[in-house]
Design a protein around this motif. Structure first.
Motif, short mmCIF file in Angstrom:
data_model
loop_
_atom_site.label_atom_id
_atom_site.label_comp_id
_atom_site.label_asym_id
_atom_site.label_seq_id
_atom_site.Cartn_x
_atom_site.Cartn_y
_atom_site.Cartn_z
N ILE A 1 0.77 -1.23 -0.03
CA ILE A 1 -0.07 -0.07 0.06
C ILE A 1 0.82 1.31 -0.15
N GLY A 2 2.28 1.17 0.00
CA GLY A 2 3.02 2.34 0.06
C GLY A 2 3.48 2.84 1.53
N ARG A 3 4.63 3.48 1.39
CA ARG A 3 5.04 3.99 2.73
C ARG A 3 4.31 4.59 3.84
N GLY A 4 3.75 5.77 2.98
CA GLY A 4 2.66 6.60 3.99
C GLY A 4 1.53 5.94 4.57
N ARG A 5 1.03 5.07 3.80
CA ARG A 5 -0.15 4.74 4.22
C ARG A 5 0.29 3.30 5.24
N ALA A 6 1.38 2.86 5.03
CA ALA A 6 1.92 1.68 5.94
C ALA A 6 2.26 2.47 7.13
N LEU A 7 3.14 3.42 7.18
CA LEU A 7 3.24 4.13 8.34
C LEU A 7 2.12 4.64 9.25
N GLU A 8 0.97 5.21 8.63
CA GLU A 8 -0.24 5.60 9.13
C GLU A 8 -0.82 4.33 10.02
N ILE A 9 -0.79 3.34 9.43
CA ILE A 9 -1.33 2.04 10.10
C ILE A 9 -0.60 1.53 11.12
N LEU A 10 0.77 1.62 11.07
CA LEU A 10 1.50 1.04 11.98
C LEU A 10 1.90 1.71 13.15
N LEU A 11 2.30 2.95 12.83
CA LEU A 11 2.59 4.15 13.90
C LEU A 11 1.24 4.64 14.70
#
Length: 275
Positions: A155-165
């Motif tokens: 899903i891409g870096r930004g969305r991955a970080l939104e979900i994980l962080l």
């Protein structure tokens, strides 16, 4: 072939429907690791098998998350699997690279290990009631089963970080918009629609199917070595003393129980001590 937690319904020689069941919220635990490894070995060796659908009979929980009360020493001391990785990671790598199509039917919650399991399958279909996410950072731990690599690729870096962080719940509509799941199907229709897709795939040529999937895998899956650092970080961060008041608060309010904070875990992780 059926284990204590995974019930295999051979719909046909080329199609398995696998139902996961482990307690009131379907926790993933050390026994799940062993049983999944056995199931994967059987699937790898079956020349007729073309598709596996993974599901749960519990409409509220596909697979809640890792069992936070499990024996950490047992897990840490498990021997590597066939890929050379810890068997928790080995299972997910082998699942993603099976020479058959794998599909998750997510009607309820799939957080943490449940999300990691679903991400290792080829396709994920969610009902409107599905909830996915990774709450681990919210309780002071690094996710251990590879979502940094899989979500980043998917899903891409930004969305991955939104979900994980953010460590919050992701509803089915947002998950589909992000590409976390393929699409949303109504809860009333999801089992039948996925069954129809599985039966269609099961009727196709095994060689064409497996070789096509292998080429997609080569182009899209993370390299195996991307996964080990995450599990090492999980072992180093999970259960630290600073996180214990938060975790005790969650258990006091029904963590790992069907009628407790599990129903809205993302919210409670964000406000664990002052509600």
């Amino acid at each position: 072939m059926t284990t204590k937690q995974f019930t295999v319904d051979p719909v046909s020689p080329s199609y398995w429907r696998v139902t996961f069941a482990n307690g009131p919220v379907n926790l993933f635990d050390p026994d799940s690791i062993d049983e999944l490894a056995h199931l994967l070995t059987t699937a790898e060796q079956d020349p007729e098998l073309r598709v596996i659908v993974f599901r749960s009979d519990n409409p509220d929980f596909f697979m809640a998350h890792w069992d936070l009360l499990s024996d950490k020493t047992r897990v840490a001391n498990m021997a590597p699997g066939p890929t050379g990785l810890h068997p928790y990671l080995d299972n997910f790598v082998r699942l993603s690279r099976l020479p058959v199509a794998t599909i998750s039917v997510i009607r309820g919650r799939a957080r943490g290990a449940g999300s990691e399991f679903a991400l290792a399958t080829d396709m994920r279909f969610a009902s409107e009631h599905a909830v996915l996410g990774h709450f681990e950072v919210g309780i002071g731990a690094v996710p251990g089963g590879g979502p940094m690599a899989r979500l980043g690729h998917l899903i891409g870096r930004g969305r991955a970080l939104e979900i994980l962080l953010g460590a919050d719940d992701v509803n089915a509509t947002d998950a589909a918009a992000y590409g976390y799941v393929n699409r949303v199907i109504s809860d009333a229709a999801i089992e039948a629609e996925v069954d129809a897709l599985a039966r269609r795939i099961a009727g196709f040529d095994k060689t064409a199917l497996s070789r096509t999937k292998a080429l997609v895998d080569r182009a899209t899956l993370p390299e195996d070595q991307e996964f080990a650092p995450g599990l090492q970080a999980f072992f180093a961060t999970a259960g630290r003393s600073g996180s214990q008041p938060l975790i005790r608060s969650l258990f006091a309010r029904g963590l790992q129980q069907a009628d407790g904070v599990e129903l809205d875990l993302g919210h409670h992780v964000g406000q664990p001590l002052d509600e």
